[in-house]
Design an enzyme around this catalytic site. Structure first.
Site, PDB file in Angstrom:
ATOM      1  N   ASP A 244      -6.080  65.896  51.290  1.00  0.00           N
ATOM      2  CA  ASP A 244      -5.032  65.320  52.115  1.00  0.00           C
ATOM      3  C   ASP A 244      -4.351  66.383  52.977  1.00  0.00           C
ATOM      4  O   ASP A 244      -3.961  67.450  52.489  1.00  0.00           O
ATOM      5  CB  ASP A 244      -3.999  64.642  51.208  1.00  0.00           C
ATOM      6  CG  ASP A 244      -2.883  63.968  51.977  1.00  0.00           C
ATOM      7  OD1 ASP A 244      -3.178  63.033  52.739  1.00  0.00           O
ATOM      8  OD2 ASP A 244      -1.723  64.389  51.829  1.00  0.00           O
ATOM      9  N   ALA A 245      -4.190  66.080  54.263  1.00  0.00           N
ATOM     10  CA  ALA A 245      -3.372  66.856  55.214  1.00  0.00           C
ATOM     11  C   ALA A 245      -3.449  68.360  54.989  1.00  0.00           C
ATOM     12  O   ALA A 245      -2.453  69.017  54.684  1.00  0.00           O
ATOM     13  CB  ALA A 245      -1.921  66.380  55.134  1.00  0.00           C
ATOM     14  N   GLU A 281      -8.625  66.092  55.624  1.00  0.00           N
ATOM     15  CA  GLU A 281      -7.815  65.430  56.637  1.00  0.00           C
ATOM     16  C   GLU A 281      -7.076  66.535  57.378  1.00  0.00           C
ATOM     17  O   GLU A 281      -6.352  67.318  56.773  1.00  0.00           O
ATOM     18  CB  GLU A 281      -6.802  64.476  56.023  1.00  0.00           C
ATOM     19  CG  GLU A 281      -5.935  63.800  57.089  1.00  0.00           C
ATOM     20  CD  GLU A 281      -4.669  63.163  56.552  1.00  0.00           C
ATOM     21  OE1 GLU A 281      -4.091  62.325  57.246  1.00  0.00           O
ATOM     22  OE2 GLU A 281      -4.251  63.519  55.430  1.00  0.00           O
ATOM     23  N   PHE A 308     -11.180  60.407  67.512  1.00  0.00           N
ATOM     24  CA  PHE A 308     -12.032  59.230  67.739  1.00  0.00           C
ATOM     25  C   PHE A 308     -11.242  57.960  67.479  1.00  0.00           C
ATOM     26  O   PHE A 308     -11.299  56.999  68.251  1.00  0.00           O
ATOM     27  CB  PHE A 308     -13.273  59.287  66.847  1.00  0.00           C
ATOM     28  CG  PHE A 308     -14.089  58.019  66.879  1.00  0.00           C
ATOM     29  CD1 PHE A 308     -14.906  57.739  67.962  1.00  0.00           C
ATOM     30  CD2 PHE A 308     -14.026  57.102  65.837  1.00  0.00           C
ATOM     31  CE1 PHE A 308     -15.650  56.558  68.008  1.00  0.00           C
ATOM     32  CE2 PHE A 308     -14.766  55.923  65.870  1.00  0.00           C
ATOM     33  CZ  PHE A 308     -15.582  55.652  66.954  1.00  0.00           C
ATOM     34  N   GLN A 380      -3.512  54.639  59.309  1.00  0.00           N
ATOM     35  CA  GLN A 380      -3.380  54.002  60.611  1.00  0.00           C
ATOM     36  C   GLN A 380      -3.014  52.530  60.503  1.00  0.00           C
ATOM     37  O   GLN A 380      -2.548  51.940  61.487  1.00  0.00           O
ATOM     38  CB  GLN A 380      -4.676  54.177  61.407  1.00  0.00           C
ATOM     39  CG  GLN A 380      -5.077  55.624  61.616  1.00  0.00           C
ATOM     40  CD  GLN A 380      -4.029  56.441  62.365  1.00  0.00           C
ATOM     41  OE1 GLN A 380      -3.183  55.901  63.068  1.00  0.00           O
ATOM     42  NE2 GLN A 380      -4.078  57.755  62.198  1.00  0.00           N
ATOM     43  N   VAL A 381      -3.187  51.935  59.325  1.00  0.00           N
ATOM     44  CA  VAL A 381      -2.717  50.568  59.079  1.00  0.00           C
ATOM     45  C   VAL A 381      -1.364  50.609  58.378  1.00  0.00           C
ATOM     46  O   VAL A 381      -0.378  50.034  58.841  1.00  0.00           O
ATOM     47  CB  VAL A 381      -3.741  49.772  58.241  1.00  0.00           C
ATOM     48  CG1 VAL A 381      -3.180  48.393  57.877  1.00  0.00           C
ATOM     49  CG2 VAL A 381      -5.049  49.616  58.987  1.00  0.00           C
ATOM     50  N   GLY A 382      -1.301  51.302  57.254  1.00  0.00           N
ATOM     51  CA  GLY A 382      -0.105  51.271  56.419  1.00  0.00           C
ATOM     52  C   GLY A 382       1.116  51.914  57.028  1.00  0.00           C
ATOM     53  O   GLY A 382       2.246  51.585  56.650  1.00  0.00           O
ATOM     54  N   ASN A 383       0.928  52.840  57.951  1.00  0.00           N
ATOM     55  CA  ASN A 383       2.077  53.494  58.577  1.00  0.00           C
ATOM     56  C   ASN A 383       2.557  52.784  59.836  1.00  0.00           C
ATOM     57  O   ASN A 383       3.391  53.307  60.568  1.00  0.00           O
ATOM     58  CB  ASN A 383       1.760  54.965  58.870  1.00  0.00           C
ATOM     59  CG  ASN A 383       1.840  55.813  57.616  1.00  0.00           C
ATOM     60  OD1 ASN A 383       2.663  55.568  56.741  1.00  0.00           O
ATOM     61  ND2 ASN A 383       0.966  56.803  57.500  1.00  0.00           N
TER      62      ASN A 383
END
Length: 581
Positions: A244-245, A281, A308, A380-383
C-alpha cells in the site's frame, strides 16, 4: 516454548502466559531482545509487560482472538494439512481480481468468500487480490487501519480460515495476493510504541509520525516489516503481496527498504521453488520502482498504474475535478499516451500538484506486464462521496468499452469485485471504531472533506452506521439477471481472448499502436494481429483500420468487418476486437 520480543528501551520485561508470570532475560547476542521459555501450545494466550506496565499483545502476534487490545495466542503453523499441491503462478499473463472479504459476501468471512471462488475460476481471472487482513478494532472496515501485522482479523475467521481460503483458491488454479500496509499503523489498538521506536518524528505522513525506516532502531523495524511479509508468503502459501502507498515510505538510507524487501522475497522464491511477486501502489510515476536491482532499481515486480485509470475515467465520464484535471483536457490523447508510454505524467506539468511530475519509462527495457491497468479499484470507488461505481452513471455499452480497454490493453488487468457484472451495489467507506472519539472524528472528517467539494452533509454516508457496510455488500442475485448477465458474459469473453490470443499477452509496450479522434470520441489500438476499437460517442463512428482480411473475435454489438475502404462502422457506445493479419 521459546518466547522473544524486541524492547530496546525496557529495563524489565515480563511474559504473562497461560496464567503464569515470569521474567524474561536479555539476549546476549541480540541487542534489545528479551527471551524466555514457558509451556505453551496452539491457542495458548500470552502477552508481555514492559517495565511492569500493562500486559500487551506480542508485536509479532500470529493471532489476536479478542482483537488488537487482547492477549495474543500461539499459532502452530504445522497443524493445518494443506490439500493443494501448488507450483505457484507468476505475474506475466495474469488477470487480477481485487476482493474485500468483509463485503464480498453478506457473511463477511474468509470461509464464505471461499465458497464463491468458483465464480472467479469461471470468470477466468488468475489471481485473487485480498484487501488487508490484519486485525483492526471492531468487526467491519476496509482494513487499512490494521495493527498486529503478522495476524489475521478474527471476525474474518483468523489464521486457519485464511489457509482454507488459499487452499481452495489453489485447488481452483487461482493464485492469492494479499494487500499489506507498511506505511502506517492503525490509530487504535497500536501498542508498538510501548516496545520500541517503531515510529519516528523525523518524517511525517498523512497519518502522523512516519514508520521508522531510517532513524535509530530502524534496522529492527525494517526486519519486523520484512519478516511479516515473508511470513505471509511462506506460512500461508500466498503468491504475492500488494504494498500500500509506497510513496509514503519515508526512507533516506542508501539501501531503500523496498530494495531490501524485494531481495528477500526473491530469495524466498528461490528457496520455495515457486514464483513470488510484489506489486506496489505508487503515485510517483517513477520507473525505478519496477526496474531490477541489477540496473539500480528497487526491484519490485509491478505497480498499479493510476495514470491509465485517470485517463480512462475522464474519457468515460467527463469528470475533471482534482487529479482528473490534467487528463480531462484531452482524455483520448491521455489514454493513447498511457497505452503506448505507460505513464501520462513522465516529467510533464501536473496542475493538481502544481509542479512537474514523473519520469519517462523506457519501453524497450520495462515489460508492460509490470504495470497494472484497471477501470475501478477500492480507492477509486470507495473514496467517492457515495461510493458509486461506474455502473451507476454509465450505459452498459460504455462499461463494455471500459472492459475492452482494460482486458485487451498492454497492462496486467485488474478488476474490482462486482465490476464484472456491473454491480448495482455501491462500495462505500465504512468503519466500526470502538473508540467513540475516534469514531466521531472519522465521521466529521469524512463529511468535512466532501463538503469542500459541494456535497451536502446529509448526502455523505455515515461510516459508523452498520447500514453503510451492508449497502456495500455484493448482491449475488444480480450476476445472472438482465443487463448484469450480459456484462458478465462480455467480461468472460474478453478474459478468454486474453488467455488464447498470444498478442494480448505480448509484454512489448513499444509495439502498441494507437489512433484516436478526440472530437468523434473513438480510439483504436493494435497489438500484433489484434485490433481493438471503442466508440465512446453516442453516434456511430467510421474508424480507419486499414484494408486486409479481418475477423471479428468479440463485439459488444453486431458489427461488420471493414470493407475495401478499410473503414469500420462501429455503433455508438460500443466496442469490437478483431484479428487482422
Amino acid at each position: 516454548m521459546q518466547f522473544e520480543v524486541w524492547a530496546p528501551q525496557a529495563d524489565r520485561m515480563t511474559l504473562h502466559c497461560a496464567g503464569t508470570t515470569r521474567a524474561l532475560e536479555r539476549d546476549p547476542d541480540r541487542a534489545g531482545w528479551w527471551t524466555g521459555e514457558a509451556e505453551a501450545g496452539d491457542g495458548t494466550r500470552y502477552g508481555f509487560a514492559v517495565d511492569d506496565g500493562p500486559v500487551l499483545p506480542d508485536p509479532r502476534s500470529r493471532r489476536q482472538p479478542d482483537g488488537p487490545d487482547g492477549l495474543s495466542a500461539v499459532v502452530d503453523q504445522d497443524r493445518y494439512a494443506w490439500r493443494a499441491e501448488w507450483a505457484g503462478r507468476g505475474l506475466p499473463g495474469a488477470v487480477l481480481y481485487e476482493l474485500h472479504v468483509g463485503t464480498y459476501t453478506r457473511e463477511g468471512t474468509l470461509d464464505a468468500a471461499a465458497e464463491r471462488l468458483g465464480h472467479l475460476a469461471e470468470l477466468g481471472v488468475t489471481h485473487v487480490e485480498l484487501m488487508p487482513l490484519c486485525p483492526f478494532p471492531g468487526r467491519h472496515g476496509w482494513g487499512y487501519e490494521g495493527v498486529s501485522l503478522w495476524a489475521v482479523h478474527e471476525p474474518y475467521g483468523g489464521p486457519e480460515a485464511l489457509k482454507r481460503f488459499v487452499d481452495r483458491a489453489h485447488e481452483l488454479g487461482l493464485g492469492v495476493v494479499l494487500d499489506v500496509v507498511h506505511n502506517h499503523f492503525g490509530p487504535s489498538g497500536n501498542h508498538l510504541p510501548a516496545f520500541g521506536p517503531y515510529l519516528t518524528d523525523a518524517h511525517h505522513t498523512p497519518w502522523g509520525s512516519a514508520v521508522n525506516l531510517d532513524a535509530p532502531g530502524s534496522d529492527e523495524v525494517r526486519a519486523y516489516l520484512r519478516g511479516s511479509a515473508l511470513a505471509w508468503l511462506r506460512d500461508y502459501h500466498l503468491d504475492g503481496l500488494r504494498l500500500d502507498a509506497v510513496h509514503a515510505l519515508r526512507d533516506t538510507r542508501a539501501c531503500h527498504f523496498l530494495e531490501e524487501l524485494s531481495a528477500s522475497v526473491d530469495a524466498l522464491s528461490e528457496d520455495l521453488g515457486r514464483p513470488l511477486f510484489l506489486v506496489a501502489e505508487s503515485d510517483l510515476c517513477d520507473p525505478r520502482l519496477i526496474t531490477s536491482r541489477k540496473e539500480n532499481g528497487l526491484g519490485l515486480h509491478a505497480q498499479w498504474n493510476d495514470d491509465f485509470h485517470h485517463a480512462l475515467h475522464t474519457a468515460l465520464t467527463g469528470e475533471a475535478q482534482g487529479y482528473y484535471e490534467d487528463f480531462a483536457r484531452a482524455p483520448l490523447a491521455a489514454l493513447a499516451k498511457t497505452l503506448t508510454g505507460g505513464f501520462f505524467h513522465d516529467g510533464t506539468y501536473s496542475s493538481f500538484r502544481g509542479r512537474r511530475h514523473g519520469r519517462p519509462l523506457d519501453r524497450t527495457r520495462v515489460s508492460a506486464h509490470r504495470l497494472l491497468g484497471y477501470g475501478q479499484t477500492h480507492d477509486q470507488v470507495g473514496n467517492r462521496a457515495q461510493g458509486d461505481r461506474l455502473s451507476a452513471a454509465l450505459s452498459p455499452g460504455l462499461l463494455a468499452c471500459a472492459a475492452a480497454l482494460t482486458l485487451t490493453g498492454p497492462f496486467t488487468p485488474m478488476l474490482f469485485m462486482g465490476e464484472e457484472w456491473a454491480a448495482g451495489t455501491p462500495w462505500q467507506f465504512f468503519t466500526d471504531h470502538t473508540d467513540p472519539e475516534l469514531a466521531e472524528a472519522v465521521r466529521r472528517g469524512r463529511r468535512r472533506e466532501f463538503a469542500a467539494h459541494g456535497w451536502a452533509e446529509e448526502d455523505v454516508p455515515d461510516p459508523q452506521d452498520p447500514a453503510t457496510r451492508d449497502r456495500s455488500c455484493l448482491d449475488w442475485s444480480e450476476p445472472e439477471s438482465g443487463p448484469h448477465a450480459r456484462v458478465l458474459a462480455w467480461y468472460r469473453e474478453l478474459i478468454a481472448l486474453r488467455h488464447t490470443q498470444a498478442d494480448l499477452s505480448d509484454p512489448d509496450l513499444a509495439d502498441v499502436k494507437v489512433a484516436y479522434d478526440e472530437e468523434a470520441r473513438w480510439l483504436a489500438f493494435r497489438r500484433g494481429d489484434v485490433k481493438v476499437a471503442v466508440n465512446l460517442g453516442k453516434a456511430p463512428a467510421s474508424i480507419p483500420l486499414g484494408t486486409g482480411r479481418a475477423r471479428v473475435l468479440a463485439a459488444w454489438e453486431p458489427v461488420d468487418v471493414p470493407g475495401t475502404d478499410g473503414l469500420l462502422s462501429l455503433p455508438g457506445e460500443s466496442c469490437v476486437v478483431l484479428t487482422q493479419p
